[in-house]
Every structure is written in structure tokens, then in C-alpha cells.
Design an enzyme around this catalytic site. Structure first.
Site, PDB file in Angstrom:
ATOM      1  N   HIS A 166      57.307  61.105  85.525  1.00 14.25           N
ATOM      2  CA  HIS A 166      56.751  59.805  85.101  1.00 14.25           C
ATOM      3  C   HIS A 166      56.339  59.837  83.628  1.00 14.25           C
ATOM      4  O   HIS A 166      55.436  59.113  83.222  1.00 14.25           O
ATOM      5  CB  HIS A 166      55.530  59.400  85.950  1.00 14.25           C
ATOM      6  CG  HIS A 166      55.769  59.497  87.417  1.00 14.25           C
ATOM      7  ND1 HIS A 166      56.237  58.454  88.182  1.00 14.25           N
ATOM      8  CD2 HIS A 166      55.630  60.537  88.275  1.00 14.25           C
ATOM      9  CE1 HIS A 166      56.357  58.830  89.434  1.00 14.25           C
ATOM     10  NE2 HIS A 166      55.999  60.105  89.523  1.00 14.25           N
ATOM     11  N   SER A 218      65.239  55.202  56.052  1.00 14.94           N
ATOM     12  CA  SER A 218      65.029  53.758  56.142  1.00 14.94           C
ATOM     13  C   SER A 218      65.228  53.160  54.758  1.00 14.94           C
ATOM     14  O   SER A 218      64.877  53.779  53.751  1.00 14.94           O
ATOM     15  CB  SER A 218      63.609  53.489  56.642  1.00 14.94           C
ATOM     16  OG  SER A 218      63.172  52.217  56.216  1.00 14.94           O
ATOM     17  N   LYS A 225      60.407  57.603  56.107  1.00 15.92           N
ATOM     18  CA  LYS A 225      60.982  57.706  57.449  1.00 15.92           C
ATOM     19  C   LYS A 225      62.196  58.613  57.570  1.00 15.92           C
ATOM     20  O   LYS A 225      63.014  58.710  56.669  1.00 15.92           O
ATOM     21  CB  LYS A 225      61.345  56.315  57.960  1.00 15.92           C
ATOM     22  CG  LYS A 225      60.091  55.532  58.268  1.00 15.92           C
ATOM     23  CD  LYS A 225      60.300  54.451  59.272  1.00 15.92           C
ATOM     24  CE  LYS A 225      60.679  54.953  60.627  1.00 15.92           C
ATOM     25  NZ  LYS A 225      60.985  53.814  61.479  1.00 15.92           N
ATOM     26  N   GLU A 231      70.186  57.678  68.971  1.00 16.88           N
ATOM     27  CA  GLU A 231      70.028  56.267  69.355  1.00 16.88           C
ATOM     28  C   GLU A 231      71.380  55.604  69.575  1.00 16.88           C
ATOM     29  O   GLU A 231      71.571  54.832  70.520  1.00 16.88           O
ATOM     30  CB  GLU A 231      69.258  55.501  68.268  1.00 16.88           C
ATOM     31  CG  GLU A 231      67.770  55.800  68.269  1.00 16.88           C
ATOM     32  CD  GLU A 231      67.032  55.191  67.082  1.00 16.88           C
ATOM     33  OE1 GLU A 231      65.822  55.077  67.153  1.00 16.88           O
ATOM     34  OE2 GLU A 231      67.675  54.829  66.075  1.00 16.88           O
TER      35      GLU A 231
END
Ligand code: ARG
Length: 460
Positions: free
Chosen positions: A154, A275, A281, A288
Site C-alpha cells: 500500500h 526543465s 530540476k 515517465e
């Protein structure tokens, strides 16, 4: 030239031709189409359905066409589909003899045969990439047996495990994918050629001879089914889909574990992106994208299943839609397996952070319950007592390994000095010696077993 214009009085509309064509994507079948034609024509010559010399001329010319395509001297264009293109080219080169190639054959059994040859080769290609990926995972496991990380359920810290056991979990998934592809191969390895349009042929063809020339293990037994069976395409894309599901889950972990919040892993700069606005970043675009591309493959699976479900018995043109779904799934899974394997080799673990996190979250609570059970308490009662100890820790800002013995004993007289050892993370990992468990010996055995199963699968 079209293969079917004899009965027509009007030329077809350009828009209809454009809509009907498949050459813009089935050109990918050229190699397999030519291979299947060579085998077919050889058989026609051997069985004297066409004169042997003519069969030889056709085969020689087909070999030349193949060589010209491979060398880039012949561009594939200007026909309805790849079958028409090759036949037109053959007739252009050897004249009327070329027109004999299509004896005792239809494009219906031809395309089904080409596609099966293609899928068989594709399965081998994907399996090789899966093998390479599992080899990388095994290496990572070998190098990380001693490092401990939190195991989650979980997405809450559950029990401590080793990095190696975690990585092995993915090897198991990819091994199952390999098995699935191997199984799919068996059902793909059946030759439909000889089914012709849908009812077979009255020529005395030797289907077994063609099958053996093309290295098919079996020949189809029902021509009506054979021309429209695309179950193997659906199955292949399903196999691709489970690979993508596993890659996507792994990527999700990598994305999560590389956040500042987790900080367990670092993806090297070479496989990260920045970024355009936030200079600080470092983004995980590659995992992804793999996660995102999973949707494409599922889309292809839905597409093929939907095509199959609606068609009446035997060949219908809807089946032309099988190819783009297949090619797209194949390309995506091959790309993703390749880049993911590279990505894995460019990830480093922050073993200290992982170890620290593994000790938090009362992750050895189950060990306390098991301890009490071993001292004679029923598991349910042990679970309740341990729950009270955890609550005590939460209320008093303590961890299980920092509690004094007398505190443990205030919850149960069964606790002895050895409980302080039992709640240590290393002890907890080592205690689970069961087959498949977290102990180093079990993880080593898991690595051995994965290696054995992998080698067995590639032995022939
Ligand atoms: N391009 C077609 C396909 O991909 C080839 C078979 C055509 N057969 C036919 N009867 N029109 O399915």
C-alpha cells in the site's frame, strides 16, 4: 497494376485506392513475403504444378528483388500492398513467367503466412531483449545482496528486504513474460499457406514441403479458420502488454524512489532531463515516457481484439488493421526494453538512506508478533499485543529497537532479553529463510533459480 481489375469496367477512384492501400505500413513484410513466395514457388516446381525451370527463374528473380530492396536500389511504392508490389516487380523483370507465382495461393493465406513468419521472428527479437534485461537485473541483484531497503505494501513501509530481493521480483516478472512469448510462439508456428482464399485448393500442392522450407512446425487444419485466424497477433500484443505493465511498474518505482522525498536512487545525468524554466530540476523523463507508452501497447491490444470480434467467418478486409497494431506494439516494446536496460545500468543506490528508511515505520513489528507466537501465544493475541507496543512507541516518539526490555515486558511477560535483537532490521531480513524469502541465503537461491530458468529457456 492491380491484381483484381479483370472484372471491373471503371478504374477505381484515387481516394478509394488511398483508403484501401496497406503498402504504407505492410512494406515491413517484404522480407517474409519474398521468403514465403520462394518456398511456395519451389514447392510448385517440385510438384510439377508449374514447370521446374520457370519455378527456378521466379525464385532467382525473387532473390534479386530482395537483394535490391535490401541494398536500397528498389523503393517499395506504387502498389496496393506488399504482395502486389512484389508480384508486379517480378512480372516487370521476367514477364509472363512471373504471373505463375500466384498459382494455388491467395493473398488471404499469403498475408496470414507472412504475418506468422514476421511474428515468429519478432518474438525471438523481443525475447533476446528480455534476456539482456534480466541479465542486467541479475547483476544488480548480485551486487546488492547486503543492502537493505524498506519493502512496501500500500506504499507504506511494510517489512525490510534486500535490494537484491526487490530487483529479483522484477526478474521473475520478466521471466514470466519470456515464458508467455515462448508459449505464443508455439501457436504462431503453424502455416496457413495452402488455405488459399478460404476453401483450400484443387491443385495437388505439398503443404508439408512448403512448411518445412519455411521452418513451420505445423500446418493449419482448417482453411476457413486459417485465413482469418489472428489470435496469434492478439496473443503477441498481450505478451507485449504484460512486458509494458512490468516496465511501467518498475518505472513508477524509479520515479518515486528518485524523488527528494525518498532519495533512494539517483538516475545519472546522461539519462535525465532538465526543465526549461526551473533550473534546479532533474526530471525522470525516460521512465515517465515508458510508463506513458504502455498506453499505446494496451491501445493496440484493444484495437486487435475489437477488429477480431466483429468479423464474420473467414477473411474480411478488417483484418488488414492487424498490422499497424502489431508493428506499433512491437516497436514500442523493443524501444522501451532497450532504453530501460540502459537506464538501469545508470542508476545508483543511496544505500544509507534506504537502510535508514528500512528501520523506520515500525517495519519489524511482525517480528515481535512472530516472537510471541514462538513463545506460545496465539497469533491473533500476539498481533494485538504488538499493535499496543507500536501505539506506545507512536505516543512516546520511540522506535521498536529503542524500547527498554522492561517496557516490552510490561506488555507481556513472555518477552525476554532476546527481543531486543529480534527487532533489528538485519535480523528481521535474515530471519525469513523460507524459499522466496528475504534472507540472504534465500535471495542467493532465488538468483540461482532465475539464472537456471533463463538459461534453460535459451538453450535451444
Ligand atoms: N492487404 C491485405 C491485408 O493486409 C492483403 C489481403 C487482401 N485480401 C483480399 N481478399 N483483399 O489483409
Amino acid at each position: 497494376m492491380k491484381l483484381w481489375e479483370g472484372r471491373f469496367t471503371e478504374p477505381s477512384a484515387k481516394s478509394a485506392d488511398d483508403f484501401n492501400q496497406s503498402l504504407s505500413f505492410d512494406y515491413k513484410l517484404y522480407w517474409h513475403d519474398i521468403l514465403a513466395s520462394i518456398a511456395h514457388v519451389k514447392m510448385l516446381g517440385e510438384t510439377q504444378i508449374i514447370p521446374k525451370e520457370e519455378a527456378d527463374t521466379i525464385c532467382d528473380s525473387l532473390v534479386n528483388i530482395l537483394a535490391d530492396i535490401e541494398k536500397g536500389n528498389l523503393s517499395i511504392e506504387g502498389a496496393e500492398d506488399i504482395h502486389t508490389f512484389i508480384e508486379n516487380e517480378l512480372v516487370k523483370r521476367i514477364g509472363v513467367k512471373g504471373k505463375r507465382m500466384h498459382t494455388a495461393r491467395s493473398r488471404n493465406d499469403q498475408v496470414a503466412t507472412d504475418l506468422r513468419l514476421y511474428v515468429k521472428d519478432s518474438i525471438v527479437g523481443v525475447c533476446n531483449k528480455l534476456k539482456a534485461l534480466i541479465s542486467t537485473l541479475l547483476q544488480i541483484a548480485e551486487n546488492n545482496i547486503q543492502y537493505i531497503m524498506p519493502g512496501y505494501t500500500h506504499l507504506r513501509r511494510a517489512q525490510p528486504v534486500s535490494v537484491a530481493q526487490y530487483v529479483n521480483a522484477y526478474s521473475e516478472m520478466f521471466l514470466r513474460d519470456l515464458e508467455r512469448f515462448t508459449d505464443c510462439y508455439k501457436r504462431t508456428d503453424v502455416m496457413p499457406l495452402g488455405s488459399c482464399a478460404m476453401a483450400g485448393t484443387d491443385f495437388p500442392i505439398d503443404r508439408k514441403m512448403t512448411a518445412s522450407l519455411l521452418s513451420f512446425s505445423e500446418i493449419s487444419q482448417n482453411s476457413i479458420d486459417a485465413v482469418s485466424d489472428r489470435d496469434f497477433v492478439a496473443e503477441y500484443i498481450f505478451c507485449c502488454s504484460t512486458v509494458m505493465a512490468h516496465l511501467s511498474r518498475f518505472c513508477e518505482d524509479i520515479i518515486l524512489y528518485s524523488t527528494d522525498e525518498f532519495g533512494f536512487i539517483d538516475i545519472s545525468d546522461a539519462y535525465s532531463t532538465g526543465s526549461s524554466i526551473m533550473p534546479q530540476k532533474k526530471n525522470p523523463d525516460i521512465p515517465e515516457l515508458i510508463r506513458g507508452k504502455t498506453g499505446r501497447v494496451y491501445g493496440s491490444l484493444t484495437a486487435i481484439l475489437t477488429v477480431i470480434k466483429g468479423i464474420p467467418t473467414s477473411y474480411n478486409k478488417d483484418l488488414q488493421e492487424d498490422k499497424e497494431a502489431l508493428f506499433n506494439a512491437e516497436e514500442t516494446v523493443l524501444n522501451c526494453l532497450g532504453i530501460f536496460n540502459e537506464l538501469l545500468q545508470n542508476i545508483s543506490f543511496d544505500t544509507r538512506k534506504m537502510r535508514f528508511a528500512a528501520a523506520g515505520g515500525f517495519s519489524t513489528a511482525t517480528d515481535i508478533a512472530d516472537y510471541l507466537v514462538q513463545k506460545g501465544m496465539a497469533f491473533r493475541d500476539a498481533h494485538a499485543v504488538t499493535g499496543q507496543i507500536v501505539r506506545h512507541c507512536i505516543e512516546n516518539h520511540k522506535t521498536l529497537d529503542k524500547l527498554d526490555l522492561y517496557v516490552y515486558q510490561s506488555f507481556s511477560s513472555l518477552f525476554g532479553e532476546d527481543i531486543l535483537e529480534r527487532v533489528k532490521v538485519n535480523r528481521s531480513v535474515e530471519a525469513r529463510k523460507v524459499v522466496g524469502g528475504s534472507a540472504r541465503s534465500a535471495v542467493r537461491e532465488n538468483i540461482r533459480s532465475i539464472t537456471k530458468r533463463l538459461n534453460r529457456m535459451f538453450k535451444d
